[in-house]
Each structure stands twice: as C-alpha cells, then as structure tokens.
Scaffold this motif. Structure first.
Motif, PDB file in Angstrom:
ATOM      1  N   PHE A  44       0.840  -1.195   0.000  1.00 45.00           N
ATOM      2  CA  PHE A  44       0.000   0.000   0.000  1.00 45.00           C
ATOM      3  C   PHE A  44       0.873   1.242   0.000  1.00 45.00           C
ATOM      4  N   ASN A  45       0.537   2.194  -0.845  1.00 43.38           N
ATOM      5  CA  ASN A  45       1.267   3.453  -0.908  1.00 43.38           C
ATOM      6  C   ASN A  45       0.874   4.384   0.227  1.00 43.38           C
ATOM      7  N   ILE A  46       1.741   5.337   0.520  1.00 47.34           N
ATOM      8  CA  ILE A  46       1.373   6.486   1.335  1.00 47.34           C
ATOM      9  C   ILE A  46       0.685   7.480   0.408  1.00 47.34           C
ATOM     10  N   GLN A  47      -0.546   7.849   0.717  1.00 48.09           N
ATOM     11  CA  GLN A  47      -1.367   8.635  -0.198  1.00 48.09           C
ATOM     12  C   GLN A  47      -1.639  10.027   0.361  1.00 48.09           C
ATOM     13  N   ASP A  48      -1.437  11.023  -0.492  1.00 44.05           N
ATOM     14  CA  ASP A  48      -1.765  12.411  -0.176  1.00 44.05           C
ATOM     15  C   ASP A  48      -2.711  12.938  -1.245  1.00 44.05           C
ATOM     16  N   SER A  49      -3.788  13.565  -0.810  1.00 47.28           N
ATOM     17  CA  SER A  49      -4.763  14.139  -1.737  1.00 47.28           C
ATOM     18  C   SER A  49      -5.180  15.518  -1.236  1.00 47.28           C
ATOM     19  N   ALA A  50      -5.433  16.423  -2.163  1.00 48.84           N
ATOM     20  CA  ALA A  50      -5.877  17.762  -1.791  1.00 48.84           C
ATOM     21  C   ALA A  50      -6.665  18.364  -2.938  1.00 48.84           C
ATOM     22  N   PHE A  51      -7.592  19.241  -2.601  1.00 49.20           N
ATOM     23  CA  PHE A  51      -8.300  19.990  -3.639  1.00 49.20           C
ATOM     24  C   PHE A  51      -8.753  21.328  -3.082  1.00 49.20           C
ATOM     25  N   VAL A  52      -8.949  22.270  -3.992  1.00 49.60           N
ATOM     26  CA  VAL A  52      -9.537  23.555  -3.642  1.00 49.60           C
ATOM     27  C   VAL A  52     -10.633  23.825  -4.660  1.00 49.60           C
ATOM     28  N   SER A  53     -11.756  24.337  -4.205  1.00 51.39           N
ATOM     29  CA  SER A  53     -12.903  24.525  -5.075  1.00 51.39           C
ATOM     30  C   SER A  53     -13.584  25.844  -4.726  1.00 51.39           C
ATOM     31  N   GLY A  54     -14.110  26.494  -5.726  1.00 45.59           N
ATOM     32  CA  GLY A  54     -14.830  27.737  -5.500  1.00 45.59           C
ATOM     33  C   GLY A  54     -15.943  27.904  -6.511  1.00 45.59           C
ATOM     34  N   GLY A  55     -16.895  28.765  -6.185  1.00 44.73           N
ATOM     35  CA  GLY A  55     -18.002  28.969  -7.101  1.00 44.73           C
ATOM     36  C   GLY A  55     -18.787  30.221  -6.771  1.00 44.73           C
ATOM     37  N   ILE A  56     -19.634  30.602  -7.714  1.00 39.98           N
ATOM     38  CA  ILE A  56     -20.525  31.744  -7.510  1.00 39.98           C
ATOM     39  C   ILE A  56     -21.949  31.316  -7.829  1.00 39.98           C
ATOM     40  N   ARG A  57     -22.899  31.968  -7.178  1.00 37.91           N
ATOM     41  CA  ARG A  57     -24.313  31.686  -7.401  1.00 37.91           C
ATOM     42  C   ARG A  57     -24.977  32.923  -8.015  1.00 37.91           C
ATOM     43  N   TYR A  58     -25.736  32.690  -9.053  1.00 38.06           N
ATOM     44  CA  TYR A  58     -26.454  33.783  -9.727  1.00 38.06           C
ATOM     45  C   TYR A  58     -27.866  33.311 -10.004  1.00 38.06           C
ATOM     46  N   HIS A  59     -28.816  33.846  -9.253  1.00 40.72           N
ATOM     47  CA  HIS A  59     -30.213  33.402  -9.338  1.00 40.72           C
ATOM     48  C   HIS A  59     -30.277  31.894  -9.114  1.00 40.72           C
ATOM     49  N   ASP A  60     -30.760  31.136 -10.096  1.00 38.46           N
ATOM     50  CA  ASP A  60     -30.909  29.692  -9.943  1.00 38.46           C
ATOM     51  C   ASP A  60     -29.691  28.915 -10.432  1.00 38.46           C
ATOM     52  N   PHE A  61     -28.607  29.607 -10.764  1.00 36.75           N
ATOM     53  CA  PHE A  61     -27.430  28.949 -11.325  1.00 36.75           C
ATOM     54  C   PHE A  61     -26.249  29.031 -10.357  1.00 36.75           C
ATOM     55  N   THR A  62     -25.461  27.951 -10.348  1.00 38.71           N
ATOM     56  CA  THR A  62     -24.189  27.917  -9.629  1.00 38.71           C
ATOM     57  C   THR A  62     -23.097  27.539 -10.625  1.00 38.71           C
ATOM     58  N   PHE A  63     -22.023  28.300 -10.663  1.00 40.85           N
ATOM     59  CA  PHE A  63     -20.872  28.019 -11.522  1.00 40.85           C
ATOM     60  C   PHE A  63     -19.671  27.744 -10.624  1.00 40.85           C
ATOM     61  N   HIS A  64     -18.980  26.642 -10.877  1.00 36.18           N
ATOM     62  CA  HIS A  64     -17.913  26.250  -9.959  1.00 36.18           C
ATOM     63  C   HIS A  64     -16.689  25.724 -10.707  1.00 36.18           C
ATOM     64  N   LEU A  65     -15.540  25.799 -10.018  1.00 34.08           N
ATOM     65  CA  LEU A  65     -14.256  25.342 -10.547  1.00 34.08           C
ATOM     66  C   LEU A  65     -13.500  24.636  -9.427  1.00 34.08           C
ATOM     67  N   THR A  66     -12.907  23.480  -9.732  1.00 31.51           N
ATOM     68  CA  THR A  66     -12.167  22.697  -8.745  1.00 31.51           C
ATOM     69  C   THR A  66     -10.820  22.291  -9.326  1.00 31.51           C
ATOM     70  N   TYR A  67      -9.785  22.338  -8.495  1.00 30.69           N
ATOM     71  CA  TYR A  67      -8.464  21.822  -8.866  1.00 30.69           C
ATOM     72  C   TYR A  67      -7.994  20.896  -7.758  1.00 30.69           C
ATOM     73  N   GLY A  68      -7.509  19.721  -8.145  1.00 29.98           N
ATOM     74  CA  GLY A  68      -7.075  18.757  -7.136  1.00 29.98           C
ATOM     75  C   GLY A  68      -5.850  17.979  -7.564  1.00 29.98           C
ATOM     76  N   ILE A  69      -5.167  17.386  -6.590  1.00 33.33           N
ATOM     77  CA  ILE A  69      -4.002  16.548  -6.840  1.00 33.33           C
ATOM     78  C   ILE A  69      -4.107  15.284  -5.994  1.00 33.33           C
ATOM     79  N   ASP A  70      -3.521  14.199  -6.499  1.00 28.54           N
ATOM     80  CA  ASP A  70      -3.430  12.939  -5.769  1.00 28.54           C
ATOM     81  C   ASP A  70      -2.030  12.374  -5.972  1.00 28.54           C
ATOM     82  N   LYS A  71      -1.401  11.984  -4.881  1.00 27.76           N
ATOM     83  CA  LYS A  71      -0.060  11.399  -4.954  1.00 27.76           C
ATOM     84  C   LYS A  71      -0.034  10.108  -4.166  1.00 27.76           C
ATOM     85  N   GLY A  72       0.527   9.082  -4.788  1.00 27.06           N
ATOM     86  CA  GLY A  72       0.723   7.801  -4.122  1.00 27.06           C
ATOM     87  C   GLY A  72       2.194   7.430  -4.170  1.00 27.06           C
TER      88      GLY A  72
END
Length: 255
Positions: free
Chosen positions: A140-168
């Motif tokens: 089994f590897n030693i695993q590191d994972s992380a992400f950051v995500s953000g978004g905006i809401r406009y009336h009935d819509f949500t727009f979002h962006l996520t960036y993540g990494i995974d290392k084993g």
C-alpha cells in the motif's frame, strides 16, 4: 471499508459562543470475505480492520472547518497475488521474514488524517480539503490528496471550478532489503532471482500515482426539488502516464 462496520460511537453537539461544535468518536470493526475496491478489477479477497475514528467539526457563521483522524490499529487484506509473491520470497531462503512483512498488508496499522475548510457567503463560496493515508510498510502506498474549489451563485445557477491533486508514494522497504542480497549473488543466480526481485518492485509500484485534475461545472436549480448539473473533468497522471477527459450530466431529484 474503513468507513463502515460494527462498533460503538459517541456524538457531542453544542454551541460554544457563536460556534456550532460537533465531535464524534467511533470504534469500528469490519470483516469482508470478498472485498474488492469499487471500480477496480482486483479479484475479491478477505479484508478485515479495526480502529478508532474521530471527527471534529466547527461552524462559525459562514465559516466551516474540521479535522478527521482515523487510527487503524489492525488491518489485513489477503490478496492472493501478493500472498503468492510473499511465499516465493520465503522459499528462496535468502531473505528475512521482515521482507515478507514489509510486502504484505497483513496485521498492519494505519493513520488517516483529513482537514477541511469552507466559507460560504451565499453568493459565492470557497472550500478546500487535504487527506493523508499513512500505512505500515507494505504494497500500500502512502497517499496524499488535496483539492480547492470555489463557485458563484447567480439566481438559480451555480458556476464552480475545482483543482485537485493525488499522490501515491510507494514504500520500497521490502525491495530495498532484497537489493543488497541480490547484488551480492553471482550473475547466474542473479538471472534466476531477477523476476522475483523486480516483480516485488512492480508490486510496490502498482498504486503509484502523481495526478492532477480540474473540474468546471454548472448547476441549475430549475425546480425547488430538482437540479440539472453539467461538468467537464480533465485528468492527467504522470505515474503511470495517462490523460483522460470526462463530460457528465445529471438530474438530481429530492422527494
């Protein structure tokens, strides 16, 4: 399989000034005779584990943050291919039992750590999470994972962006212990032993990963009980090398 099982738990919830507090402790044991990771082609094999899980969650106005800790005191995953490899190493008579123990995930322990933060200002939000799985030396590897995500809401819509990494990161303890013995053998013996030594290296690197991804998406709440979601995911992995894209659409219904 660490997330469910049989056991006992304690839950504490209170208000500390302006902060909502939630503390959870669980002692869990689990045993599955034919476990196989979701989405994996790995043949089913016996899996068992026991450990302690602690969650610390806080909410102060629109700011949420928390820490999750899992102490797995004993787990075993009896994969037939690894058991066969360990048996072959033992039969050579050249390596110590520690080499086999450092290869097989049998009677091992692990530490699971996760930290998360989120701020929601109603019209926009941002959140991030980091997790680490640190296990005893094994395949089994030693695993590191992380992400950051953000978004905006406009009336009935949500727009979002996520960036993540995974290392084993592979744990080479078994291979590093075999290599000096292998290098000290005559060439003819090295040729006979090479498939076993480098097969062990390959087994330790089977879960190796150095990947990154980003997700762009939108959500339309077209009904109080229904939402349409559309997402594009771009994924790339350097170890092993691969690139993938995914376009997905879903309708969520709440009854």
């Amino acid at each position: 399989p660490f997330n469910s099982g049989e056991g006992v738990g304690l839950v504490y919830a209170d208000l500390w000034g302006d902060t909502e507090v939630g503390l959870t402790y669980k002692y869990i044991t689990t045993s599955v005779s034919d476990y196989s990771p979701t989405g994996s082609s790995t043949p089913p094999a016996p899996f068992s584990a026991e450990g302690h899980i602690m969650n610390f969650n806080f909410v102060t106005y629109g700011f949420e943050y928390g820490l999750n800790i899992g102490i797995v005191t004993d787990f075993s995953y009896e994969l037939p291919a690894l058991l066969g490899l360990g048996n072959a190493i033992s039969q050579t008579g050249l390596f110590t039992q520690q080499v086999v123990d450092d290869l097989l995930p049998i009677n091992d322990s692990a530490l699971l750590i996760g930290a998360n933060v989120k701020y929601d200002a109603e019209k926009w939000f941002i959140l991030a999470e980091y997790t680490r799985i640190d296990v005893d030396p094994s395949s089994f590897n030693i695993q590191d994972s992380a992400f950051v995500s953000g978004g905006i809401r406009y009336h009935d819509f949500t727009f979002h962006l996520t960036y993540g990494i995974d290392k084993g990161e592979p744990q080479y303890d078994a291979y590093d212990a075999m290599l000096p013995v292998y290098n000290g053998l005559p060439p003819a013996n090295q040729a006979a032993l090479a498939p076993l030594v480098f097969g062990t290296q390959a087994a330790l690197e089977a879960q190796q990963e150095d990947s990154a991804y980003y997700i762009i998406g939108t959500r339309w709440d077209f009904h109080p009980s229904a939402a349409l979601k559309l997402e594009y995911t771009n994924y790339s992995n350097d170890k092993p090398s691969s690139d993938e894209q995914l376009l997905s659409m879903a309708i969520d219904l709440v009854f």
